[in-house]
Motif scaffolding. Structure first.
Motif, short mmCIF file in Angstrom:
data_model
loop_
_atom_site.label_atom_id
_atom_site.label_comp_id
_atom_site.label_asym_id
_atom_site.label_seq_id
_atom_site.Cartn_x
_atom_site.Cartn_y
_atom_site.Cartn_z
N LEU A 167 0.83 -1.21 0.00
CA LEU A 167 0.00 0.00 0.00
C LEU A 167 0.86 1.26 0.00
O LEU A 167 0.53 2.25 -0.67
CB LEU A 167 -0.92 0.00 1.21
N ALA A 168 1.96 1.22 0.74
CA ALA A 168 2.85 2.38 0.78
C ALA A 168 3.47 2.65 -0.59
O ALA A 168 3.63 3.81 -1.00
CB ALA A 168 3.94 2.17 1.82
N LEU A 171 -3.88 -14.29 1.86
CA LEU A 171 -3.16 -13.04 1.60
C LEU A 171 -3.77 -12.31 0.41
O LEU A 171 -3.89 -11.08 0.42
CB LEU A 171 -1.68 -13.32 1.35
N ARG A 172 -4.16 -13.06 -0.62
CA ARG A 172 -4.79 -12.41 -1.77
C ARG A 172 -6.07 -11.69 -1.35
O ARG A 172 -6.33 -10.56 -1.79
CB ARG A 172 -5.09 -13.45 -2.87
N ALA A 173 -6.87 -12.32 -0.53
CA ALA A 173 -8.11 -11.69 -0.07
C ALA A 173 -7.80 -10.44 0.76
O ALA A 173 -8.45 -9.39 0.58
CB ALA A 173 -8.94 -12.68 0.73
N ARG A 216 -8.80 -6.62 -0.64
CA ARG A 216 -9.69 -5.73 0.13
C ARG A 216 -9.00 -4.40 0.43
O ARG A 216 -9.61 -3.33 0.32
CB ARG A 216 -10.11 -6.41 1.43
N ALA A 217 -7.75 -4.47 0.84
CA ALA A 217 -7.02 -3.25 1.17
C ALA A 217 -6.84 -2.37 -0.07
O ALA A 217 -7.01 -1.14 -0.01
CB ALA A 217 -5.66 -3.60 1.77
N LEU A 218 -6.55 -2.98 -1.19
CA LEU A 218 -6.37 -2.21 -2.42
C LEU A 218 -7.69 -1.61 -2.89
O LEU A 218 -7.72 -0.47 -3.38
CB LEU A 218 -5.78 -3.10 -3.51
#
Length: 217
Positions: free
Chosen positions: A26-27, A51-53, A57-59
């Motif tokens: 994300l950074a 991890l993909r999930a 979601r974060a992206l």
């Protein structure tokens, strides 16, 4: 959701690098999303399902904040789960027609490699865009099939936005746009650059003085 955006889009189609640390991913992406690439594809071939999930979601949350549509590579079910705009399917990721029937609201993209007939079949099955490549030697996929620029104009005749991928750099980007690419898909050309934001701006400039006959929203 898909209804928040309209086709056709034109510009840089940014793909994420494999990154196990979600915070670091994300950074790395935040200053790039602020530059508004046309699309962001979440791609992490090394990640497991959990991890993909988490990362998708974060992206999706960050993409919503910057009004950048998110596309999930390989997995239309995960795209639906996180509220992404679309999914991109390769030759081993299931049929476009099946995904279209079960996910009518998603944008669906199809990898067509160097094969115009595959592109025709994808469009007939409901693909929203078609991707050709690799056009140049690619560090991400060194053994990828090679496509010629004539495929871009031939693909555009099918009435869908056309994506060019594979070894694209700021130096060769404008030639692909002139040849007919609506979107340039890049990973290493941005993320491996000394200054990724400067690299993304350079790719975006490839669209300033070229015209494929489509416009961004």
């Amino acid at each position: 959701m898909k209804t928040a955006f309209t086709w056709p889009r034109r510009g840089v189609y940014l793909l994420t690098p494999d990154e196990a640390d979600t915070g670091h991913l994300l950074a790395r992406l935040e200053p790039l999303l602020a530059l508004r690439p046309a699309l962001l594809q979440y791609r992490n071939k090394a990640a497991g399902p959990a991890l993909r999930a988490e990362q998708a979601r974060a992206l999706q949350a960050r993409c919503e904040a910057h009004a950048v549509p998110l596309v999930v590579n390989d997995d239309w079910r995960l795209a639906l789960q996180v509220g992404a705009a679309g999914a991109h399917l390769g030759e081993h990721d299931g049929a476009i027609a099946g995904a279209r029937a079960q996910a009518p609201g998603l944008w669906l993209g199809a990898s067509c490699y160097d094969d115009l007939e595959r592109a025709r079949a994808a469009v007939a099955a409901g693909a929203d865009y078609i991707a050709f490549g690799a056009f140049f030697p690619s560090g991400t996929k060194p053994l990828a099939r090679r496509a010629g620029p004539q495929l871009l104009q031939a693909g555009r005749a099918l009435g869908r936005p056309v994506v060019a991928i594979g070894g694209i750099t700021p130096d060769n980007a404008a030639g692909l746009v002139r040849a007919g690419a609506d979107l340039l898909a890049v990973i290493g050309g941005v993320f491996d650059a000394p200054d990724p934001a400067d690299a993304l701006r350079a790719f975006q400039r490839a669209f300033e003085h070229t015209d494929t006959g489509t416009t961004n929203e």
